[in-house]
Design a protein around this motif. Structure first.
Motif, mmCIF file in Angstrom:
data_model
loop_
_atom_site.group_PDB
_atom_site.id
_atom_site.type_symbol
_atom_site.label_atom_id
_atom_site.label_comp_id
_atom_site.label_asym_id
_atom_site.label_seq_id
_atom_site.Cartn_x
_atom_site.Cartn_y
_atom_site.Cartn_z
ATOM 1 N N GLY A 35 -57.559 -25.073 51.408
ATOM 2 C CA GLY A 35 -58.307 -25.120 52.661
ATOM 3 C C GLY A 35 -59.681 -25.709 52.386
ATOM 4 N N VAL A 36 -59.952 -26.859 52.976
ATOM 5 C CA VAL A 36 -61.233 -27.525 52.720
ATOM 6 C C VAL A 36 -62.270 -27.012 53.715
ATOM 7 N N SER A 37 -63.161 -26.173 53.190
ATOM 8 C CA SER A 37 -64.066 -25.411 54.064
ATOM 9 C C SER A 37 -65.462 -26.015 54.169
ATOM 10 N N LYS A 38 -65.660 -27.206 53.630
ATOM 11 C CA LYS A 38 -66.996 -27.834 53.682
ATOM 12 C C LYS A 38 -67.495 -27.898 55.129
ATOM 13 N N THR A 39 -68.762 -27.633 55.302
ATOM 14 C CA THR A 39 -69.494 -27.582 56.589
ATOM 15 C C THR A 39 -69.125 -26.348 57.430
ATOM 16 N N GLU A 58 -64.523 -27.130 48.294
ATOM 17 C CA GLU A 58 -65.843 -27.485 48.805
ATOM 18 C C GLU A 58 -66.243 -28.788 48.138
ATOM 19 N N ASN A 59 -67.071 -29.579 48.798
ATOM 20 C CA ASN A 59 -67.419 -30.834 48.132
ATOM 21 C C ASN A 59 -68.873 -30.953 47.698
ATOM 22 N N ARG A 60 -69.665 -29.902 47.929
ATOM 23 C CA ARG A 60 -71.037 -29.926 47.433
ATOM 24 C C ARG A 60 -71.362 -28.624 46.712
ATOM 25 N N LEU A 80 -63.916 -27.461 43.391
ATOM 26 C CA LEU A 80 -64.863 -28.509 43.779
ATOM 27 C C LEU A 80 -64.053 -29.792 43.920
ATOM 28 N N ILE A 81 -64.105 -30.384 45.128
ATOM 29 C CA ILE A 81 -63.273 -31.568 45.380
ATOM 30 C C ILE A 81 -64.111 -32.814 45.638
ATOM 31 N N GLY A 82 -65.443 -32.639 45.713
ATOM 32 C CA GLY A 82 -66.312 -33.785 46.015
ATOM 33 C C GLY A 82 -66.904 -34.374 44.747
ATOM 34 N N LEU A 164 -53.951 -35.236 38.236
ATOM 35 C CA LEU A 164 -54.720 -36.306 38.876
ATOM 36 C C LEU A 164 -54.951 -36.023 40.356
ATOM 37 N N MET A 165 -55.969 -36.660 40.884
ATOM 38 C CA MET A 165 -56.333 -36.526 42.296
ATOM 39 C C MET A 165 -56.711 -37.903 42.832
ATOM 40 N N CYS A 166 -56.476 -38.128 44.131
ATOM 41 C CA CYS A 166 -56.954 -39.382 44.714
ATOM 42 C C CYS A 166 -57.276 -39.201 46.190
ATOM 43 N N ILE A 167 -58.124 -40.090 46.674
ATOM 44 C CA ILE A 167 -58.423 -40.186 48.105
ATOM 45 C C ILE A 167 -58.129 -41.627 48.497
ATOM 46 N N PRO A 168 -56.965 -41.896 49.076
ATOM 47 C CA PRO A 168 -56.657 -43.281 49.447
ATOM 48 C C PRO A 168 -57.480 -43.723 50.640
ATOM 49 N N GLY A 210 -53.370 -35.973 49.617
ATOM 50 C CA GLY A 210 -53.001 -35.671 50.987
ATOM 51 C C GLY A 210 -54.063 -34.827 51.665
ATOM 52 N N MET A 211 -54.498 -35.278 52.849
ATOM 53 C CA MET A 211 -55.482 -34.574 53.665
ATOM 54 C C MET A 211 -54.854 -34.323 55.041
ATOM 55 N N SER A 212 -55.660 -33.872 56.012
ATOM 56 C CA SER A 212 -55.086 -33.498 57.320
ATOM 57 C C SER A 212 -54.178 -34.575 57.906
ATOM 58 N N HIS A 213 -54.593 -35.831 57.799
ATOM 59 C CA HIS A 213 -53.863 -36.897 58.489
ATOM 60 C C HIS A 213 -52.698 -37.479 57.692
ATOM 61 N N VAL A 226 -52.339 -30.046 48.426
ATOM 62 C CA VAL A 226 -52.838 -30.831 49.550
ATOM 63 C C VAL A 226 -54.158 -30.217 49.992
ATOM 64 N N ARG A 227 -55.109 -31.084 50.319
ATOM 65 C CA ARG A 227 -56.462 -30.639 50.668
ATOM 66 C C ARG A 227 -56.668 -30.826 52.170
ATOM 67 N N VAL A 228 -56.593 -29.716 52.885
ATOM 68 C CA VAL A 228 -56.575 -29.806 54.343
ATOM 69 C C VAL A 228 -57.800 -29.121 54.947
ATOM 70 N N GLY A 229 -58.626 -29.899 55.635
ATOM 71 C CA GLY A 229 -59.819 -29.357 56.280
ATOM 72 C C GLY A 229 -59.654 -29.239 57.780
ATOM 73 N N THR A 230 -59.756 -30.376 58.460
ATOM 74 C CA THR A 230 -59.762 -30.422 59.919
ATOM 75 C C THR A 230 -58.570 -29.711 60.563
ATOM 76 N N ALA A 231 -57.383 -29.911 60.039
ATOM 77 C CA ALA A 231 -56.188 -29.323 60.660
ATOM 78 C C ALA A 231 -56.190 -27.797 60.546
ATOM 79 N N GLY A 235 -62.713 -29.412 63.750
ATOM 80 C CA GLY A 235 -63.617 -30.525 63.420
ATOM 81 C C GLY A 235 -64.866 -30.050 62.695
ATOM 82 N N ARG A 236 -65.436 -30.950 61.911
ATOM 83 C CA ARG A 236 -66.660 -30.615 61.176
ATOM 84 C C ARG A 236 -67.884 -30.965 61.986
ATOM 85 N N MET A 237 -68.938 -30.130 61.759
ATOM 86 C CA MET A 237 -70.193 -30.391 62.471
ATOM 87 C C MET A 237 -70.954 -31.518 61.801
HETATM 88 C C1 LIG Z 1 -63.160 -33.429 53.416
HETATM 89 C C2 LIG Z 1 -62.159 -33.657 52.363
HETATM 90 C C3 LIG Z 1 -60.801 -33.340 52.571
HETATM 91 C C4 LIG Z 1 -60.255 -32.787 53.865
HETATM 92 O O1 LIG Z 1 -60.291 -33.731 54.868
HETATM 93 P P1 LIG Z 1 -59.591 -33.460 56.310
HETATM 94 O O2 LIG Z 1 -59.329 -34.814 56.814
HETATM 95 O O3 LIG Z 1 -60.592 -32.716 57.122
HETATM 96 O O4 LIG Z 1 -58.361 -32.679 56.065
HETATM 97 C C5 LIG Z 1 -59.928 -33.536 51.506
HETATM 98 N N1 LIG Z 1 -60.349 -34.032 50.324
HETATM 99 C C6 LIG Z 1 -61.635 -34.348 50.087
HETATM 100 C C7 LIG Z 1 -62.018 -34.892 48.761
HETATM 101 C C8 LIG Z 1 -62.578 -34.187 51.102
HETATM 102 O O5 LIG Z 1 -63.856 -34.515 50.853
#
Ligand SMILES: *Cc1c(COP(=O)(O)O)cnc(C)c1O
Length: 237
Positions: A35-39, A58-60, A80-82, A164-168, A210-213, A226-231, A235-237
Motif C-alpha cells: 500500500g503506497v501511503s505517500k502524502t 513511502e517515497n520520502r 522505501l520505494i522512492g 528488481l524493481m521498475c517504474i515503466p 505494477g502500480m494502480s493503473h 505490486v505497489r498500489v497507492g491511488t486505487a 487521490g493524492r493531495m
Molecule cells: C506513487 C508510487 C506508486 C503508486 O502509484 P499509484 O499510481 O498511486 O498506484 C508506486 N510506485 C512508486 C515508486 C511510486 O512513487
C-alpha cells in the motif's frame, strides 16, 4: 476517505490481483500488495492495516520519519520505494525494512555501513531499481550497468539483494492499449532478473512492478510485489 472505502478498495484490489494471477496460472498468495501511503496521513495507514494491508511503501525518508510517529508502531513492513539521496541513506537504513529503489553503489554502501553501525541483526532487504525505459529521465540503473551493480550489492554483508524493481513509462488513456504498451517493460524486468539469477547464483525471488493503473499486466508478467497507492487510498493531495 473513510474506513469503509479503504476496506472496499482493498477488497476490489484483492479481487483484481486474484483474477490477474488466475489468468497467468499463478496463485494470488505469490503476490504481495504494498500500500503506497505517500502524502496520506498516518490515520489512513492505520485504516489500511485494520483492513489487512501488511506492507506499506513511502517515497520520502523525511515524510515517513514524521508520519511513523502516528502509526503506533504497527507490526507492518515498511518499504522505501522512492529515489534515495545519498545524504538520507543512513536514516533510511534505520527507518525501513526494505529499500526497493537502490540504483547506485555509493548509496548501497552507505545503507550497509549504517545498518552495521546501528547494530541491526536482520539484513536490510534491497531491490535494484532498473531504468527500463530509455526515453525518459527516470531514476534507476541502466540495463548495461545492472550486472556489475548487482554483483557488488550482493557482496555487501548487511544487505540482502532480493530482486528488481521498475517504474515503466506511463501510457495514459490516450494510448490505443495502455496494457499492451507497458507489457514489454515488465517482460524485460523479468528477463533481466532471470539472467542475473543464473549469473550470480542467487534466488532473487522479488519482482516489484505494477502500480494502480497497470498492476494486473505486471502480475501476468511475473510481479511478486505490486505497489498500489491511488486505487487503495484515493487521490493524492
Ligand atoms: C506513487 C508510487 C506508486 C503508486 O502509484 P499509484 O499510481 O498511486 O498506484 C508506486 N510506485 C512508486 C515508486 C511510486 O512513487
Amino acid at each position: 476517505m473513510t474506513q469503509t472505502s479503504i476496506r472496499e478498495n482493498l477488497l476490489r484490489i484483492q479481487e483484481r490481483i486474484a483474477a490477474a494471477a488466475a489468468r497467468a496460472g499463478r496463485r494470488s498468495e505469490e503476490i504481495t500488495l504494498i500500500g503506497v501511503s505517500k502524502t496520506h496521513p498516518a490515520i489512513a495507514i492505520q485504516e489500511a492495516f485494520q483492513a489487512g494491508v501488511r506492507h506499506f511503501g513511502e517515497n520520502r525518508v523525511q515524510e515517513w520519519e514524521v508520519k511513523r510517529v502516528g502509526t503506533n508502531n504497527l507490526p507492518a513492513t515498511w518499504h522505501l520505494i522512492g529515489h534515495l539521496q545519498s545524504n538520507k541513506a543512513a536514516k533510511a537504513a534505520k527507518l525501513f525494512h526494505a529499500v526497493d529503489s537502490v540504483d547506485d553503489l555509493a548509496v548501497a554502501q552507505k545503507l550497509n555501513r549504517a545498518r552495521a553501525e546501528a547494530g541491526f541483526s536482520a539484513k536490510l532487504r534491497v531491490l535494484l531499481e532498473v531504468r527500463v525505459a530509455q526515453e525518459e529521465t527516470k531514476s534507476g540503473v541502466e540495463i548495461a550497468a545492472l550486472p556489475e551493480l548487482a554483483e557488488k550489492v550482493a557482496a555487501l554483508p548487511q544487505l540482502e539483494l532480493a530482486g528488481l524493481m521498475c517504474i515503466p513509462p506511463f501510457f495514459g488513456s490516450g494510448a490505443a492499449s495502455p496494457a499492451d504498451a507497458v507489457r514489454p517493460y515488465f517482460t524485460k524486468l523479468r528477463e533481466l532478473r532471470d539472467e542475473l539469477k543464473a549469473k550470480l547464483g542467487l534466488p532473487l525471488p522479488v519482482l516489484s512492478m505494477g502500480m494502480s493503473h497497470d498492476f494486473e499486466v505486471a502480475i501476468e508478467e511475473g510481479a511478486t510485489e505490486v505497489r498500489v497507492g491511488t486505487a487503495l487510498f484515493g487521490g493524492r493531495m
